[in-house]
Design a protein around this motif. Structure first.
Motif, PDB file in Angstrom:
ATOM      1  N   GLU A 114      -9.285   0.508   3.815  1.00 49.05           N
ATOM      2  CA  GLU A 114     -10.583   1.045   4.231  1.00 49.05           C
ATOM      3  C   GLU A 114     -10.524   1.738   5.587  1.00 49.05           C
ATOM      4  N   GLN A 115      -9.805   1.146   6.542  1.00 51.55           N
ATOM      5  CA  GLN A 115      -9.805   1.671   7.903  1.00 51.55           C
ATOM      6  C   GLN A 115      -8.763   2.759   8.153  1.00 51.55           C
ATOM      7  N   MET A 116      -7.663   2.743   7.413  1.00 54.92           N
ATOM      8  CA  MET A 116      -6.592   3.702   7.682  1.00 54.92           C
ATOM      9  C   MET A 116      -6.654   4.959   6.820  1.00 54.92           C
ATOM     10  N   ASN A 117      -7.307   4.896   5.663  1.00 54.54           N
ATOM     11  CA  ASN A 117      -7.404   6.074   4.800  1.00 54.54           C
ATOM     12  C   ASN A 117      -8.146   7.182   5.537  1.00 54.54           C
ATOM     13  N   GLY A 118      -7.488   8.312   5.725  1.00 51.28           N
ATOM     14  CA  GLY A 118      -8.086   9.440   6.427  1.00 51.28           C
ATOM     15  C   GLY A 118      -7.770   9.488   7.915  1.00 51.28           C
ATOM     16  N   LYS A 119      -7.197   8.408   8.463  1.00 54.00           N
ATOM     17  CA  LYS A 119      -6.816   8.392   9.882  1.00 54.00           C
ATOM     18  C   LYS A 119      -5.638   9.333  10.098  1.00 54.00           C
ATOM     19  N   GLU A 120      -5.516   9.829  11.315  1.00 48.82           N
ATOM     20  CA  GLU A 120      -4.404  10.711  11.636  1.00 48.82           C
ATOM     21  C   GLU A 120      -3.221   9.944  12.204  1.00 48.82           C
ATOM     22  N   ILE A 121      -2.057  10.267  11.692  1.00 48.90           N
ATOM     23  CA  ILE A 121      -0.796   9.804  12.263  1.00 48.90           C
ATOM     24  C   ILE A 121       0.045  11.052  12.472  1.00 48.90           C
ATOM     25  N   ASP A 122       0.471  11.266  13.697  1.00 47.08           N
ATOM     26  CA  ASP A 122       1.275  12.436  14.058  1.00 47.08           C
ATOM     27  C   ASP A 122       0.585  13.740  13.644  1.00 47.08           C
ATOM     28  N   GLY A 123      -0.740  13.766  13.826  1.00 53.57           N
ATOM     29  CA  GLY A 123      -1.501  14.985  13.586  1.00 53.57           C
ATOM     30  C   GLY A 123      -1.886  15.274  12.147  1.00 53.57           C
ATOM     31  N   ARG A 124      -1.630  14.343  11.229  1.00 52.95           N
ATOM     32  CA  ARG A 124      -1.990  14.560   9.822  1.00 52.95           C
ATOM     33  C   ARG A 124      -2.837  13.412   9.311  1.00 52.95           C
ATOM     34  N   PRO A 125      -3.915  13.725   8.566  1.00 48.62           N
ATOM     35  CA  PRO A 125      -4.726  12.652   7.974  1.00 48.62           C
ATOM     36  C   PRO A 125      -3.968  12.029   6.800  1.00 48.62           C
ATOM     37  N   ILE A 126      -3.785  10.718   6.851  1.00 49.39           N
ATOM     38  CA  ILE A 126      -3.013  10.045   5.803  1.00 49.39           C
ATOM     39  C   ILE A 126      -3.900   9.616   4.645  1.00 49.39           C
ATOM     40  N   ASN A 127      -3.283   9.469   3.495  1.00 46.71           N
ATOM     41  CA  ASN A 127      -3.945   8.951   2.303  1.00 46.71           C
ATOM     42  C   ASN A 127      -3.390   7.558   2.049  1.00 46.71           C
ATOM     43  N   VAL A 128      -4.268   6.577   1.915  1.00 43.65           N
ATOM     44  CA  VAL A 128      -3.836   5.206   1.676  1.00 43.65           C
ATOM     45  C   VAL A 128      -4.458   4.714   0.371  1.00 43.65           C
ATOM     46  N   SER A 129      -3.629   4.124  -0.479  1.00 47.11           N
ATOM     47  CA  SER A 129      -4.110   3.551  -1.734  1.00 47.11           C
ATOM     48  C   SER A 129      -3.228   2.368  -2.101  1.00 47.11           C
TER      49      SER A 129
ATOM     50  N   LEU B  18       0.839  -1.193   0.000  1.00 43.90           N
ATOM     51  CA  LEU B  18       0.000   0.000   0.000  1.00 43.90           C
ATOM     52  C   LEU B  18       0.878   1.248   0.000  1.00 43.90           C
ATOM     53  N   PHE B  19       0.417   2.274  -0.693  1.00 42.56           N
ATOM     54  CA  PHE B  19       1.060   3.581  -0.671  1.00 42.56           C
ATOM     55  C   PHE B  19       0.421   4.397   0.444  1.00 42.56           C
ATOM     56  N   VAL B  20       1.243   5.082   1.225  1.00 39.78           N
ATOM     57  CA  VAL B  20       0.732   5.923   2.309  1.00 39.78           C
ATOM     58  C   VAL B  20       1.293   7.325   2.109  1.00 39.78           C
ATOM     59  N   GLY B  21       0.404   8.278   1.866  1.00 43.02           N
ATOM     60  CA  GLY B  21       0.819   9.656   1.617  1.00 43.02           C
ATOM     61  C   GLY B  21       0.375  10.607   2.707  1.00 43.02           C
ATOM     62  N   ASN B  22       0.857  11.831   2.620  1.00 39.40           N
ATOM     63  CA  ASN B  22       0.557  12.920   3.548  1.00 39.40           C
ATOM     64  C   ASN B  22       1.102  12.641   4.948  1.00 39.40           C
ATOM     65  N   LEU B  23       2.243  11.974   5.022  1.00 36.03           N
ATOM     66  CA  LEU B  23       2.867  11.709   6.316  1.00 36.03           C
ATOM     67  C   LEU B  23       3.611  12.950   6.810  1.00 36.03           C
ATOM     68  N   SER B  24       3.630  13.113   8.110  1.00 42.44           N
ATOM     69  CA  SER B  24       4.431  14.160   8.736  1.00 42.44           C
ATOM     70  C   SER B  24       5.896  13.860   8.479  1.00 42.44           C
ATOM     71  N   TRP B  25       6.718  14.906   8.417  1.00 42.88           N
ATOM     72  CA  TRP B  25       8.148  14.700   8.210  1.00 42.88           C
ATOM     73  C   TRP B  25       8.791  13.980   9.383  1.00 42.88           C
ATOM     74  N   ASP B  26       8.114  13.928  10.515  1.00 43.57           N
ATOM     75  CA  ASP B  26       8.667  13.286  11.711  1.00 43.57           C
ATOM     76  C   ASP B  26       8.362  11.790  11.794  1.00 43.57           C
TER      77      ASP B  26
END
Length: 97
Positions: free
Chosen positions: A62-77, A5-13
């Motif tokens: 389905e469950q992780m798309n839009g969830k927040e990690i380190d304060g940012r909603p991630i994009n999963v595809s 899976l690709f995970v986008g919009n991650l925090s730099w941390d």
């Protein structure tokens, strides 16, 4: 073999272990890798997670798309096939003798 899976919009941390921990909540993670910028020594803001089965990958999507990690909603595809070179070719050369 698992499903990547690709995970986008991650925090730099965010680092590999944090990404793996987040996705482990929804299934078995075979690998979690945050892509790093070598020059700046920080995340490029995206990564890849390999789940152990197609079903777990679908659940994670389905469950992780839009969830927040380190304060940012991630994009999963679903991850696309890797590019071979920057021009879209397969980087093979043919030479006539």
């Amino acid at each position: 073999m698992g499903k990547k899976l690709f995970v986008g919009n991650l925090s730099w941390d965010v680092r590999d272990e944090q990404l793996k921990e987040a996705f482990s909540a929804v299934g078995t993670v075979e690998e979690a890798v945050v892509i790093m910028d070598r020059m700046k020594n920080r995340s490029k803001g995206f990564g890849f997670v390999t789940m152990s089965t197609e079903e777990e990958a679908q659940t994670a999507l389905e469950q992780m798309n839009g969830k927040e990690i380190d304060g940012r909603p991630i994009n999963v595809s679903e991850a696309r096939e890797e590019r071979r070179d920057s021009f879209g070719g397969d980087n093979r050369r043919s030479y006539d003798n």
